[in-house]
Scaffold this active site. Sequence first.
Site, short mmCIF file in Angstrom:
data_model
loop_
_atom_site.label_atom_id
_atom_site.label_comp_id
_atom_site.label_asym_id
_atom_site.label_seq_id
_atom_site.Cartn_x
_atom_site.Cartn_y
_atom_site.Cartn_z
N GLU A 37 0.88 -1.17 0.00
CA GLU A 37 0.00 0.00 0.00
C GLU A 37 0.92 1.23 0.00
OE1 GLU A 37 -2.75 0.06 3.24
OE2 GLU A 37 -3.53 2.03 2.67
N ARG A 265 5.01 -12.93 9.75
CA ARG A 265 5.72 -11.69 9.39
C ARG A 265 7.03 -11.60 10.16
NH1 ARG A 265 2.09 -7.85 9.28
NH2 ARG A 265 3.40 -6.06 9.63
N LYS A 275 4.17 0.84 9.49
CA LYS A 275 4.34 2.11 8.79
C LYS A 275 3.73 3.26 9.58
CE LYS A 275 3.06 0.18 4.87
NZ LYS A 275 2.46 0.04 3.53
P1 ATP Z 1 2.61 -2.21 8.00
O1 ATP Z 1 1.80 -2.96 9.02
O2 ATP Z 1 4.04 -2.13 8.30
O3 ATP Z 1 2.01 -0.91 7.63
P2 ATP Z 1 1.37 -3.47 5.84
O4 ATP Z 1 1.11 -4.92 5.87
O5 ATP Z 1 0.22 -2.58 6.06
O6 ATP Z 1 2.58 -3.15 6.75
P3 ATP Z 1 1.59 -3.36 3.04
O7 ATP Z 1 2.10 -2.26 2.21
O8 ATP Z 1 0.15 -3.67 3.01
O9 ATP Z 1 2.04 -3.02 4.51
O10 ATP Z 1 2.45 -4.68 2.82
C1 ATP Z 1 2.80 -5.18 1.57
C2 ATP Z 1 3.18 -6.62 1.71
O11 ATP Z 1 4.27 -6.74 2.62
C3 ATP Z 1 2.04 -7.44 2.25
O12 ATP Z 1 1.93 -8.60 1.47
C4 ATP Z 1 2.44 -7.73 3.66
O13 ATP Z 1 1.94 -8.97 4.07
C5 ATP Z 1 3.98 -7.72 3.58
N1 ATP Z 1 4.54 -7.34 4.87
C6 ATP Z 1 4.30 -6.23 5.59
N2 ATP Z 1 4.97 -6.24 6.75
C7 ATP Z 1 5.67 -7.40 6.78
C8 ATP Z 1 6.56 -8.01 7.72
N3 ATP Z 1 6.86 -7.43 8.89
N4 ATP Z 1 7.09 -9.21 7.42
C9 ATP Z 1 6.80 -9.80 6.25
N5 ATP Z 1 5.98 -9.30 5.32
C10 ATP Z 1 5.40 -8.10 5.58
MG MG Z 2 -1.51 -3.35 4.66
#
Ligand code: ATP
Ligand code: MG
Length: 564
Positions: A37, A265, A275
Amino acid sequence: MTELAVAPAPTDFIREVVADDLRTGKHSRIVTRFPPEPNGYLHIGHAKSICLNFGIAHEFNGVCNIRMDDTNPTKEETEYVDSIMADVHWLIDGWADKNLGGAPLYTSDYFDQLYEFALELIEKGKAYVDDMTPEETDEFRRLGKESLFRNRSVEENRDLFARMKAGEFPDGTRTLRAKIDVNAPNVWLRDPVLYRIRHAAHHHTGDKWCIYPMYDWAHTLSDYIEGITHSVCTLEFEVHRPLYDWILQALELPPPVPHQYEFARLNLTYTVMSKRKLIQLVNEKLVNGWDDPRMLTIAGLRRRGVTASALRSFAYNIGITKYPSMTDMAVLDHTIRDEFNRTAERRLAVLHPLKVVLTNYPEGQVEELEAVNNPEDENAGKRKVPFGRELFIDAADFMETPPPKYFRLKPGGEVRLKYAYIIKCDEVVKDSSGNVTELRCTVDLESKSGGATSNRKVKGTIHWVSAAHAGHAEVRLYDRLFTAGEPDATGDFKSCINPHSLEVVTAKCEPALAEATPEKRYQFERLGYFALDPDSTATKQVWNRTVTLKDTWAKMEGRAPSRP
Ligand code: ATP
Ligand code: MG
């Protein structure tokens, strides 16, 4: 610097499924995706996901799409799209960029198709327009109650949904909901909202839309539209999987349909990963931007000097599991050291200079001593290091009243200067306030390293730089950004920010460092691994310490250094 290959491809439960699906002919070509995102910069957790998705595409001769998951019009910005692309390229170029299936894709490019799919669902009697407010909807879902609007006719739903799209209704007045089961034990199946009204411009589609699809609808169908075979995400989405499958089945989509797989994760000690929290650090100026080298963002790690290959090795080393766990930051440091030990040339630099005068060394005499660039790499060659009567050593390598078993320099004591001679400290010169300003030493001219009489041994060896030849550089020394192992667990992550996470010093450097280039990594002997910062100019070098030579935190915490 020679770009290292990533660690050998790992095996894990997802790769086993992929291999099976190829073997049985379920899929003839693997398509994965990485769907960030664009509401912030990528962090090291994303790096794990990128290495997994691109790694699978790379190992199984498939493709991995980058898809901006841009369904939220107000939170997303072009700056983030650009940073995401730059970070992904940096991480995978030269390794798995061949598997990048045209970049980037946008969920918002599918808004028309997603709308058509929604109409189809309405025609099938499996979706309805609900007039309840978001709060009422949440409450009803929690209680497992049906909305009064649940049994509207297909015709009325079709008409209202078209009018939602046409902009007739204000924000929050209506939603489109899937008609599944309001009593389902899995709350995600309790008639989830598929569309909401948001009169807001979108960074990619402008003013075209005032209804926006919700995550599950958009994500599932984007996977289908792109022909994703294995939709890999983190464990939080396990509870969404029944909805993912319901959407594909309800629309009776012809195969091949994607399947979702979840893995744990990455969580790292001494950092925050969401984020939302990283944005606070940036906006509240608790760090110097997204690429502050103390940040565990990809941009921060890159600026700090971590190489893409080290980050990929880290992602491969930690592996893919189904169980939530916390990875010790020491594992990341270890992976970086392991690579840099093999690739980084050695140099001499002094971070906290203390002057040494060799009273018996002829004034004006300069010797060019030979130093090995990298003992781990024969091809790295040798260089000359100038030696003269006046030197700098690190203040930390001298103690006036040392504890027992102190093997560095002390009054009356001897120490070897790396690549050079043994010296003895005869006199300590101080200023009026009692600070040591100079050491007057004698050099044992028979003790030259590599010389015929160099066999004499002393316990300590220290680094040094010739005063007459020294260059100056700014050196930034980093420590962990947080003092708590799990900042999130403290309830207030900002309260445990380490006030000493950055120390800036002016170092004295051996002349060869003037030729340093930003692509290379250097070991400043006994001090750590360093990389040039982009703040460097033609006249002034700025160095970042990427990692120290040893795990100093292990000692402080009284635990053995961790190994991956
Ligand atoms: P955050 O919680 O840090 O904002 P998010 O999941 O909202 O992360 P996205 O941009 O939606 O961020 O994530 C893109 C991809 O990265 C998704 O497929 C998510 O599952 C993966 N991802 C995010 N954080 C992690 C992590 N700590 N370890 C492994 N994969 C991750
Ligand atoms: Mg997300």
